[in-house]
Motif scaffolding. Structure first.
Motif, short mmCIF file in Angstrom:
data_model
loop_
_atom_site.label_atom_id
_atom_site.label_comp_id
_atom_site.label_asym_id
_atom_site.label_seq_id
_atom_site.Cartn_x
_atom_site.Cartn_y
_atom_site.Cartn_z
N THR A 271 14.92 6.75 -4.83
CA THR A 271 16.29 6.55 -4.35
C THR A 271 17.27 6.42 -5.52
O THR A 271 18.39 6.89 -5.43
CB THR A 271 16.38 5.29 -3.46
OG1 THR A 271 15.83 4.20 -4.15
CG2 THR A 271 15.65 5.50 -2.16
N PHE B 258 18.71 9.56 -6.90
CA PHE B 258 19.77 10.22 -6.15
C PHE B 258 20.94 9.27 -5.88
O PHE B 258 21.53 9.27 -4.81
CB PHE B 258 19.22 10.83 -4.86
CG PHE B 258 18.29 11.97 -5.15
CD1 PHE B 258 18.79 13.18 -5.61
CD2 PHE B 258 16.93 11.83 -5.03
CE1 PHE B 258 17.95 14.23 -5.91
CE2 PHE B 258 16.07 12.88 -5.34
CZ PHE B 258 16.58 14.08 -5.78
N SER B 259 21.26 8.46 -6.88
CA SER B 259 22.49 7.66 -6.84
C SER B 259 23.65 8.64 -6.96
O SER B 259 23.46 9.86 -7.08
CB SER B 259 22.50 6.70 -8.02
OG SER B 259 22.50 7.45 -9.24
N ALA B 260 24.88 8.13 -6.95
CA ALA B 260 26.06 9.00 -7.09
C ALA B 260 25.99 9.80 -8.39
O ALA B 260 26.25 11.01 -8.43
CB ALA B 260 27.33 8.18 -7.03
N LEU C 2 23.24 12.47 -8.07
CA LEU C 2 23.70 13.61 -7.26
C LEU C 2 24.65 14.50 -8.05
O LEU C 2 24.59 15.72 -7.97
CB LEU C 2 24.36 13.12 -5.97
CG LEU C 2 23.43 12.52 -4.93
CD1 LEU C 2 24.22 11.88 -3.80
CD2 LEU C 2 22.47 13.57 -4.39
N THR D 97 22.64 16.49 -10.50
CA THR D 97 21.92 17.54 -9.78
C THR D 97 22.85 18.72 -9.50
O THR D 97 22.49 19.88 -9.71
CB THR D 97 21.33 16.97 -8.47
OG1 THR D 97 20.45 15.90 -8.80
CG2 THR D 97 20.56 18.03 -7.70
N ALA D 98 24.06 18.41 -9.05
CA ALA D 98 25.04 19.46 -8.76
C ALA D 98 25.41 20.25 -10.01
O ALA D 98 25.56 21.48 -9.97
CB ALA D 98 26.28 18.85 -8.12
N ARG E 41 15.22 15.00 -9.45
CA ARG E 41 16.54 15.63 -9.55
C ARG E 41 16.43 17.07 -10.02
O ARG E 41 17.17 17.94 -9.56
CB ARG E 41 17.45 14.82 -10.47
CG ARG E 41 17.87 13.49 -9.86
CD ARG E 41 18.82 12.74 -10.76
NE ARG E 41 18.19 12.42 -12.03
CZ ARG E 41 18.60 11.46 -12.84
NH1 ARG E 41 19.63 10.72 -12.53
NH2 ARG E 41 17.98 11.24 -13.97
N ALA F 218 15.22 19.09 -7.13
CA ALA F 218 16.28 19.15 -6.12
C ALA F 218 17.36 20.15 -6.51
O ALA F 218 17.85 20.90 -5.66
CB ALA F 218 16.89 17.76 -5.91
N VAL G 29 18.33 23.32 -4.12
CA VAL G 29 19.69 23.57 -3.65
C VAL G 29 20.15 24.96 -4.09
O VAL G 29 20.74 25.72 -3.31
CB VAL G 29 20.67 22.48 -4.14
CG1 VAL G 29 22.11 22.85 -3.85
CG2 VAL G 29 20.33 21.14 -3.49
#
Length: 196
Positions: free
Chosen positions: A2, A5-7, A10, A13-14, A56, A59, A63
């Motif tokens: 978890t 995938f904190s702010a 994320l 990752t983007a 991450r 992920a 995506v």
């Protein structure tokens, strides 16, 4: 997981989804007699795992592949859509998230932020050995080749992929030195024993 995938996780990752897509803007190099082109996007896959870690990194690649499946022309040469997952490159595409995960897991476990040699080895294992297992199987299946024929055809990728593994290790090491804590902490029991 978890915390991965904190702010901030994320956002990172983007960013790597964008990096992998941007590497697709570099034109693919077609090799005569080989149905799969040489691209820089495998460098993005290696970087995602080496910089972000297993969850991450994988992920970001998943995506990216979902966007490709939806039809966005993000693969080298402006390719996209479900059809690419049934072509000669399909095995490599399916192997992308697995490669990123393996690179990330090994990077976390072996503390590659402090060792360039370990970083290179990790990228070779995940970004070449693991990825080629998927890619060769995919080429053999789609192109109706024997595994030996597909493996022989894949040898053309090896010199470039070794260079990508070194580059990914260099960039990841620099990123980890500049921004400590990018890789999630492994539980102490799972880390490499001291002195190895």
């Amino acid at each position: 997981m978890t915390r991965a995938f904190s702010a901030t996780g994320l956002a990172l990752t983007a960013v790597f989804v964008g990096i992998i897509a941007a590497l697709g803007l570099v034109p693919a190099l077609a090799v005569p007699g080989v149905a799969v082109p040489i691209t820089l996007q495998t460098l993005g896959v290696m970087l995602a795992g080496a910089v972000l870690g297993r969850w991450r990194g994988a992920a970001a690649v998943v995506v990216f592949l979902l966007l490709v499946a939806l039809g966005l022309p993000l693969l080298a040469g402006g390719r996209g859509g479900l059809g690419v997952f049934f072509g000669p490159s399909a095995g490599f595409l399916v192997g992308f998230p697995v490669a990123a995960f393996v690179i990330g897991w090994l990077s976390e476990r072996l503390d590659t932020a402090r060792s360039l040699a370990k970083g290179i080895a990790v990228n070779v294992v995940g970004g070449i050995v693991v990825l080629y297992l998927f890619g060769i199987a995919g080429m053999a299946l789609v192109l109706h080749l024997s595994l030996l024929q597909a493996a022989t055809a894949a040898l053309v990728f090896l010199p470039g992929d070794v260079i990508k593994a070194v580059l990914a290790a260099l960039v990841a090491r620099g990123a980890h030195q500049a921004v400590p804590g990018l890789l999630p902490e492994m539980p102490r029991a799972d880390r490499e024993p001291v002195g190895v």
